[in-house]
Design a protein around this motif. Structure first.
Motif, PDB file in Angstrom:
ATOM      1  N   MET A 183      16.146  38.685 -50.469  1.00 26.49           N
ATOM      2  CA  MET A 183      14.930  39.260 -49.928  1.00 26.49           C
ATOM      3  C   MET A 183      13.726  38.603 -50.601  1.00 26.49           C
ATOM      4  O   MET A 183      13.674  38.491 -51.805  1.00 26.49           O
ATOM      5  CB  MET A 183      14.932  40.763 -50.190  1.00 26.49           C
ATOM      6  CG  MET A 183      13.675  41.454 -49.802  1.00 26.49           C
ATOM      7  SD  MET A 183      13.826  43.215 -50.172  1.00 26.49           S
ATOM      8  CE  MET A 183      12.349  43.777 -49.455  1.00 26.49           C
ATOM      9  N   ARG A 184      12.803  38.181 -49.814  1.00 22.49           N
ATOM     10  CA  ARG A 184      11.591  37.552 -50.331  1.00 22.49           C
ATOM     11  C   ARG A 184      10.536  38.625 -50.591  1.00 22.49           C
ATOM     12  O   ARG A 184      10.312  39.500 -49.767  1.00 22.49           O
ATOM     13  CB  ARG A 184      11.069  36.544 -49.304  1.00 22.49           C
ATOM     14  CG  ARG A 184       9.915  35.742 -49.822  1.00 22.49           C
ATOM     15  CD  ARG A 184       9.636  34.571 -48.886  1.00 22.49           C
ATOM     16  NE  ARG A 184       8.628  33.746 -49.466  1.00 22.49           N
ATOM     17  CZ  ARG A 184       7.328  33.883 -49.191  1.00 22.49           C
ATOM     18  NH1 ARG A 184       6.925  34.800 -48.351  1.00 22.49           N
ATOM     19  NH2 ARG A 184       6.444  33.092 -49.761  1.00 22.49           N
ATOM     20  N   ILE A 185       9.896  38.543 -51.754  1.00 28.59           N
ATOM     21  CA  ILE A 185       8.876  39.517 -52.125  1.00 28.59           C
ATOM     22  C   ILE A 185       7.546  39.066 -51.523  1.00 28.59           C
ATOM     23  O   ILE A 185       6.971  38.067 -51.939  1.00 28.59           O
ATOM     24  CB  ILE A 185       8.738  39.631 -53.656  1.00 28.59           C
ATOM     25  CG1 ILE A 185      10.094  39.886 -54.309  1.00 28.59           C
ATOM     26  CG2 ILE A 185       7.735  40.716 -54.009  1.00 28.59           C
ATOM     27  CD1 ILE A 185      10.824  41.079 -53.809  1.00 28.59           C
ATOM     28  N   THR A 186       7.059  39.814 -50.562  1.00 31.11           N
ATOM     29  CA  THR A 186       5.777  39.520 -49.929  1.00 31.11           C
ATOM     30  C   THR A 186       4.743  40.528 -50.415  1.00 31.11           C
ATOM     31  O   THR A 186       5.084  41.530 -51.051  1.00 31.11           O
ATOM     32  CB  THR A 186       5.891  39.604 -48.395  1.00 31.11           C
ATOM     33  OG1 THR A 186       6.277  40.936 -48.045  1.00 31.11           O
ATOM     34  CG2 THR A 186       6.923  38.601 -47.862  1.00 31.11           C
ATOM     35  N   THR A 187       3.505  40.286 -50.105  1.00 34.96           N
ATOM     36  CA  THR A 187       2.432  41.170 -50.529  1.00 34.96           C
ATOM     37  C   THR A 187       2.610  42.597 -49.999  1.00 34.96           C
ATOM     38  O   THR A 187       2.458  43.550 -50.768  1.00 34.96           O
ATOM     39  CB  THR A 187       1.071  40.587 -50.109  1.00 34.96           C
ATOM     40  OG1 THR A 187       0.937  39.302 -50.713  1.00 34.96           O
ATOM     41  CG2 THR A 187      -0.067  41.464 -50.555  1.00 34.96           C
ATOM     42  N   PRO A 188       2.952  42.794 -48.711  1.00 34.09           N
ATOM     43  CA  PRO A 188       3.167  44.173 -48.257  1.00 34.09           C
ATOM     44  C   PRO A 188       4.321  44.871 -48.978  1.00 34.09           C
ATOM     45  O   PRO A 188       4.241  46.063 -49.285  1.00 34.09           O
ATOM     46  CB  PRO A 188       3.472  44.022 -46.764  1.00 34.09           C
ATOM     47  CG  PRO A 188       2.861  42.726 -46.380  1.00 34.09           C
ATOM     48  CD  PRO A 188       2.977  41.856 -47.591  1.00 34.09           C
ATOM     49  N   ILE A 189       5.383  44.141 -49.281  1.00 31.64           N
ATOM     50  CA  ILE A 189       6.523  44.727 -49.997  1.00 31.64           C
ATOM     51  C   ILE A 189       6.109  45.089 -51.417  1.00 31.64           C
ATOM     52  O   ILE A 189       6.467  46.154 -51.928  1.00 31.64           O
ATOM     53  CB  ILE A 189       7.728  43.773 -49.979  1.00 31.64           C
ATOM     54  CG1 ILE A 189       8.283  43.687 -48.561  1.00 31.64           C
ATOM     55  CG2 ILE A 189       8.800  44.213 -50.951  1.00 31.64           C
ATOM     56  CD1 ILE A 189       9.356  42.650 -48.371  1.00 31.64           C
ATOM     57  N   GLU A 190       5.342  44.228 -52.047  1.00 34.03           N
ATOM     58  CA  GLU A 190       4.862  44.513 -53.399  1.00 34.03           C
ATOM     59  C   GLU A 190       3.966  45.751 -53.402  1.00 34.03           C
ATOM     60  O   GLU A 190       4.095  46.626 -54.263  1.00 34.03           O
ATOM     61  CB  GLU A 190       4.110  43.304 -53.943  1.00 34.03           C
ATOM     62  CG  GLU A 190       3.762  43.408 -55.389  1.00 34.03           C
ATOM     63  CD  GLU A 190       3.189  42.123 -55.934  1.00 34.03           C
ATOM     64  OE1 GLU A 190       3.282  41.939 -57.157  1.00 34.03           O
ATOM     65  OE2 GLU A 190       2.645  41.321 -55.159  1.00 34.03           O
ATOM     66  N   GLY A 191       3.072  45.851 -52.427  1.00 35.98           N
ATOM     67  CA  GLY A 191       2.219  47.030 -52.311  1.00 35.98           C
ATOM     68  C   GLY A 191       3.037  48.289 -52.082  1.00 35.98           C
ATOM     69  O   GLY A 191       2.742  49.351 -52.646  1.00 35.98           O
ATOM     70  N   GLN A 192       4.097  48.171 -51.283  1.00 38.24           N
ATOM     71  CA  GLN A 192       4.974  49.313 -51.029  1.00 38.24           C
ATOM     72  C   GLN A 192       5.655  49.775 -52.317  1.00 38.24           C
ATOM     73  O   GLN A 192       5.788  50.970 -52.558  1.00 38.24           O
ATOM     74  CB  GLN A 192       6.019  48.917 -49.979  1.00 38.24           C
ATOM     75  CG  GLN A 192       6.907  50.038 -49.548  1.00 38.24           C
ATOM     76  CD  GLN A 192       7.955  49.569 -48.541  1.00 38.24           C
ATOM     77  OE1 GLN A 192       8.004  48.408 -48.146  1.00 38.24           O
ATOM     78  NE2 GLN A 192       8.806  50.483 -48.130  1.00 38.24           N
ATOM     79  N   LEU A 193       6.046  48.828 -53.171  1.00 37.55           N
ATOM     80  CA  LEU A 193       6.684  49.195 -54.434  1.00 37.55           C
ATOM     81  C   LEU A 193       5.710  49.925 -55.355  1.00 37.55           C
ATOM     82  O   LEU A 193       6.062  50.927 -55.971  1.00 37.55           O
ATOM     83  CB  LEU A 193       7.259  47.968 -55.148  1.00 37.55           C
ATOM     84  CG  LEU A 193       7.942  48.293 -56.473  1.00 37.55           C
ATOM     85  CD1 LEU A 193       9.224  49.083 -56.241  1.00 37.55           C
ATOM     86  CD2 LEU A 193       8.227  47.041 -57.250  1.00 37.55           C
ATOM     87  N   TYR A 194       4.476  49.443 -55.438  1.00 39.08           N
ATOM     88  CA  TYR A 194       3.477  50.116 -56.280  1.00 39.08           C
ATOM     89  C   TYR A 194       3.186  51.521 -55.755  1.00 39.08           C
ATOM     90  O   TYR A 194       3.033  52.455 -56.537  1.00 39.08           O
ATOM     91  CB  TYR A 194       2.192  49.295 -56.371  1.00 39.08           C
ATOM     92  CG  TYR A 194       2.250  48.214 -57.412  1.00 39.08           C
ATOM     93  CD1 TYR A 194       1.880  48.470 -58.723  1.00 39.08           C
ATOM     94  CD2 TYR A 194       2.685  46.935 -57.099  1.00 39.08           C
ATOM     95  CE1 TYR A 194       1.935  47.490 -59.693  1.00 39.08           C
ATOM     96  CE2 TYR A 194       2.754  45.943 -58.063  1.00 39.08           C
ATOM     97  CZ  TYR A 194       2.374  46.227 -59.355  1.00 39.08           C
ATOM     98  OH  TYR A 194       2.437  45.237 -60.321  1.00 39.08           O
ATOM     99  N   GLN A 195       3.106  51.691 -54.437  1.00 40.37           N
ATOM    100  CA  GLN A 195       2.885  53.013 -53.862  1.00 40.37           C
ATOM    101  C   GLN A 195       4.068  53.935 -54.143  1.00 40.37           C
ATOM    102  O   GLN A 195       3.894  55.110 -54.463  1.00 40.37           O
ATOM    103  CB  GLN A 195       2.653  52.907 -52.343  1.00 40.37           C
ATOM    104  CG  GLN A 195       1.336  52.282 -51.977  1.00 40.37           C
ATOM    105  CD  GLN A 195       0.166  53.110 -52.454  1.00 40.37           C
ATOM    106  OE1 GLN A 195       0.188  54.339 -52.397  1.00 40.37           O
ATOM    107  NE2 GLN A 195      -0.869  52.452 -52.940  1.00 40.37           N
TER     108      GLN A 195
END
Length: 117
Positions: A1-13
Motif C-alpha cells: 500500500m502506498r502512503i498518500t497524503t489523504p491516507i496520512e491525513g486519515q491516520l492522523y484523524q
C-alpha cells in the motif's frame, strides 16, 4: 500500500479520535526526541491543516515544540517536516493506535511494522 497524503491525513484523524489530542502530542514528541541517524540530504515536506485538520495539526506542532525541534518554513497552517521524520511519525502513530480500531487498509501496514518487515 502506498502512503498518500489523504491516507496520512486519515491516520492522523484516526489517532486524534482514539488517542485524544494530549496523547497524540506525547506520541509525536517521543518519536521526534529519539536520536536517529539522518541522511546527508533529506527532503522537506509539509503536514498541512487541510490534510490533518486543525486539532491534529496543533497537536503535531506542540509535539515538535516539546521535542525541541523547530523547522524553517513552518507556519500556523502547516508544519515543515523532513521525509524521514514524516515516515517515523507515521509509523509511531500506526503502532500507537489499537489494532482493533484500524481500518483494513492500515492493518497490513501495522502487521508489517510489528514483524519488522
Amino acid at each position: 500500500m502506498r502512503i498518500t497524503t489523504p491516507i496520512e491525513g486519515q491516520l492522523y484523524q484516526l489517532a486524534l479520535a482514539h488517542l485524544c489530542a494530549q496523547n497524540l502530542v506525547t506520541v509525536v514528541s517521543a518519536c521526534l526526541a529519539r536520536p536517529v541517524k539522518r541522511r546527508a540530504v533529506d527532503t522537506v515536506g509539509y503536514l498541512r491543516v487541510e490534510w490533518l485538520g486543525a486539532e491534529a495539526l496543533a497537536a503535531v506542532q506542540e509535539g515538535y515544540q516539546r521535542a525541541g525541534k523547530r523547522r524553517w518554513g513552518s507556519t500556523r497552517d502547516k508544519v515543515a517536516v523532513s521525509l524521514g521524520e514524516k515516515s517515523r511519525l507515521y509509523q509511531a502513530l500506526l503502532q500507537a493506535i489499537p489494532i482493533e480500531v484500524l481500518p483494513a487498509e492500515f492493518i497490513e501496514l501495522r502487521l508489517a511494522l510489528d514483524v519488522s518487515v
